[in-house]
Motif scaffolding. Structure first.
Motif, mmCIF file in Angstrom:
data_model
loop_
_atom_site.group_PDB
_atom_site.id
_atom_site.type_symbol
_atom_site.label_atom_id
_atom_site.label_comp_id
_atom_site.label_asym_id
_atom_site.label_seq_id
_atom_site.Cartn_x
_atom_site.Cartn_y
_atom_site.Cartn_z
ATOM 1 N N VAL A 52 -7.030 56.183 14.040
ATOM 2 C CA VAL A 52 -5.594 55.955 13.925
ATOM 3 C C VAL A 52 -5.267 55.795 12.438
ATOM 4 O O VAL A 52 -6.070 55.251 11.672
ATOM 5 C CB VAL A 52 -5.142 54.710 14.730
ATOM 6 N N GLN A 53 -4.119 56.274 12.052
ATOM 7 C CA GLN A 53 -3.715 56.078 10.655
ATOM 8 C C GLN A 53 -3.002 54.752 10.506
ATOM 9 O O GLN A 53 -2.042 54.465 11.225
ATOM 10 C CB GLN A 53 -2.806 57.208 10.186
ATOM 11 N N GLU B 247 1.310 55.863 14.508
ATOM 12 C CA GLU B 247 0.499 55.256 13.456
ATOM 13 C C GLU B 247 0.833 53.766 13.403
ATOM 14 O O GLU B 247 1.661 53.280 14.171
ATOM 15 C CB GLU B 247 0.776 55.915 12.099
ATOM 16 N N SER C 217 4.534 58.693 14.039
ATOM 17 C CA SER C 217 3.865 59.251 12.878
ATOM 18 C C SER C 217 4.665 60.437 12.348
ATOM 19 O O SER C 217 5.100 61.299 13.110
ATOM 20 C CB SER C 217 2.452 59.682 13.250
#
Lengths: 466, 466
Positions: A50-51, A91, A83
């Motif tokens: 995951v960012q 995100e 995101s």
């Protein structure tokens, strides 16, 4: 704070605006000139990281976040956001990034974020699960194992743990590991000067099993439908991509079943587990299709859609003799088929999986049921395009007289098999089963060509590290 | 003709009047004076046999059906009828009884239909699955194994097959079986005259694993939630009802977990599998309650309903010292608790399962996490009324400095554990796990007191038959 699994974050189990905490490791980090760091955080729950977006305002931004490198362990708290980037829907806008563990000398960290050879990864087997490749293999392996248990459970089979340490050589091939507690520097001797195995732990010579089949037959002759799923061993000096000294095997055994019944069972089982992998591990399979074998997904789908073709060995030999292709090993009735022959049949002649049946008795094991022709036995191999043999099975000889005759012919000592013969003396029934090498299945499904890469800590000649 | 599984016949999956075929073995036979035989036919699919009513009109009545004895294999075709007798709702009015396999010398058949001692059954391990007792144990064992896999799968754990053959001694106890292909009559020697293990199969000394824990920690530090379920081995000369040389173990390992987290995981897991057994194997559990232990069912139900009590070792010692009961082994802070102490705590003092935590470091393994007091480690044992310790676990020492200090204190060679230490050098995280001996669980659930009777082919000192 909710400890959120990253798979759940990415699949939309949380709402935009929810505050969550994820716990994992940095896969990669990128710092923007605007004073923002983008952290790709993974926890192994799925293929993707995951960012997490970490702004410069965080109080440990300069002295910690900017120093983060691949594999540092972090706890990130923040809110779920849509995101903007491509590839992921969600995100995390981080409000806190806690560093749990640093990486000592990041420059020499063995799993630096670049493409490593499979050989190199094997030397780092304790760290290789951190890579995309081995993480994906591990999840697919798990999915296959679960699907196998589920398949048999739903069909009323009982799992039997057959013994690992044994005095019997189920295959008669003699390639077994000795298991002993004798002091090798001080071996006990009998009066005749031979080694006194009566003083060994079990009071006799013992070895690691090569197959649970003979043992599990005793349970099939009581509970009707049973299977093993456990480790087996071969002390064979084979350095190939298809051999391990320690590997896992699945061996179903069915009372009142003939060869055709377990051929169908095997076909159903393969299709069931392939469907499970495509449904449950789409993320990892997409990676294999991209990086390992572009046909990784289509190959499974085509197995699911195809009808496996049944063919007699005798017919296969005729096909191979008359096909016009030159093989390295010539084919005659009575020889064991080589990989080149098996692949020709499955890939070129049929173009689908082939269940080859009724092999010459002289190239098969003593326990296989003699056919009426007196020359062939009710054995089968399943040959799959792209790999060759993936399953071997047979109907077992349930007639005591015929079994004894085969044991005599092959010079086996009937006393050693008295318990196996008892099954034929007391309420014998036709029964049949097969064996599936689990690592070969994982290798086939992932497209990863070497079985050493689909088991956590592979054991091969000269290798038992970790 | 439908091949009907007997479980389905008895549970009403067919209609009265349906014609079915069942395939199985005679459990008992009774001939009425009116010229009817009542055959109890079982196929292992459930505890009960189905009654097949065979009239004298059948053409093989006199020369075959009347000669049937226990364990003969038969294929019975007939119509489903409501049963007049007690205990079962349905029976089969046979139109055909085909004898598939006779029993040689019925008078000496080892599994004659009477009550056999468990010791006798062990000597007939290849036939004992045909008894009510071992059939029921096998089905419950299967149910427990499936429930364990399901429990972990549903919670996002990945199954890891840790190696069976290993060079490492995870527990440092030294009670391991050697695995070797060296010719004992002709051992290779080094220049110095010692045995040259470089010439052994793996190029070094290897043994059977005593635990997959250290290996599976490497996967927890990549995929977060993992577990093993595989065989483990102890070359211990223990002839007790609780020890096997070869047994199966379940070892979950969780990243970012502390001791309290895996204590909860263990409690949840036990309750989950107990519920599964009561729901799925009511037939077999009723048999255990009737024949083995009248509390077999209520004991599980009370575990499910209870809250496990958490207690520190230090508190437990105070309780034991002040309880007024005389123990065979006196209790002082620092000693390892004996079974009598554990059972007093769980059965008398608490009256429910107890999770005992934070043991003195000197009686625990090197890898357990040091508590802030410097005297105890974050270890736990789960003590159950009626059996004592059933699970042991700990939080692992994730701090390299503290781990090294413990290894030095205990005289372990750090180089042998370099890969284990690497986990603490590269993105270390708190993590914890536990181990559950599978046979002890099956023994606890069934009430069958000896673990040799809950595994198909038990291996103990002097015994590796079959």
């Amino acid at each position: 704070m909710t400890h959120a699994v990253i798979k759940d974050v990415l699949s939309g189990q949380y709402q935009v605006g929810d505050t969550v905490t994820v716990k994992g490791w940095i896969r990669t980090k990128r710092d923007s000139k605007a004073g923002i760091s983008f952290l790709a955080v993974h926890d192994g729950s799925c293929f993707d990281a995951v960012q997490a977006v970490a702004p410069a305002e965080l109080n440990n931004y300069e002295n910690e976040i900017k120093r983060l490198t691949t594999a540092c362990s972090v706890i990130v708290t923040g809110t779920i956001a849509k995101s903007e980037g491509q590839g992921q829907a969600f995100e995390i806008q981080a409000s806190s990034v806690e560093v749990v563990g640093w990486v000592e000398n990041p420059d020499t960290y063995p799993m630096a974020p670049k493409r490593h050879s499979m050989e190199y990864l094997r030397e780092q087997a304790h760290l290789r699960a951190r890579t995309n490749m081995v993480g994906a293999i591990t999840r697919v392996r798990h999915c296959l194992a679960q699907a196998i248990h589920r398949f048999f459970h739903e069909r009323g089979f009982y799992w039997i743990s057959t013994p690992i340490i044994t005095g019997a050589d189920a295959e008669g091939a003699g390639e077994m590991f000795r298991v002993s507690t004798l002091d090798l520097e001080n071996l006990p001797r009998t009066d005749k000067g031979t080694i006194d195995y009566k003083q060994d732990f079990f009071g006799k010579e013992t070895f690691l099993t090569v197959s649970g089949q003979l043992n599990v037959e005793t349970y099939a002759c009581a509970l009707s439908k049973v299977y093993t799923f456990g480790p087996t061993f071969r002390a064979e000096n084979s350095n190939t991509t298809r051999h391990l000294a320690e590997f896992w095997m699945i061996e179903p055994e069915v009372a009142y079943a003939e060869l055709k019944d377990v051929a169908q069972l095997a076909e159903d089982m393969l299709k069931f587990v392939f469907k499970a992998v495509l449904a449950e591990r789409a993320d990892d399979m997409a990676f294999f299709a991209e990086r390992v074998d572009e046909n990784a997904i289509s190959r499974l789908q085509s197995m699911i859609d195809s009808t496996f073709v049944r063919m007699d060995y005798t017919e296969a030999v005729e096909i191979l003799k008359n096909c016009g292709k030159k093989f390295e090993y010539p084919v005659e009735w009575g020889v064991d088929l080589q990989s080149e022959h098996e692949r020709y049949l499955a890939e070129v002649h049929v173009g689908a999986p082939v269940i080859l049946q009724n092999y010459p008795k002289d190239i098969k094991a003593f326990y296989m049921r003699m056919n009426e022709d007196g020359k062939t036995v009710a054995a089968m191999d399943i040959l799959a395009p792209g790999i060759g043999e993936i399953i071997g099975g047979s109907q077992r000889e349930e007639r005591l007289e015929q079994l004894d005759a085969r044991m005599d012919q092959m010079g086996l000592n009937k006393e050693d098999y008295s318990w196996y013969r008892d099954l034929r003396r007391y309420g014998t029934v036709p029964h049949a089963g097969f064996g599936l090498g689990f690592e070969r299945l994982v290798s086939y499904v992932t497209g990863v060509g070497n079985v050493r890469d689909v088991i956590a800590f592979p054991r091969t000649p000269g290798n038992a590290d970790f």
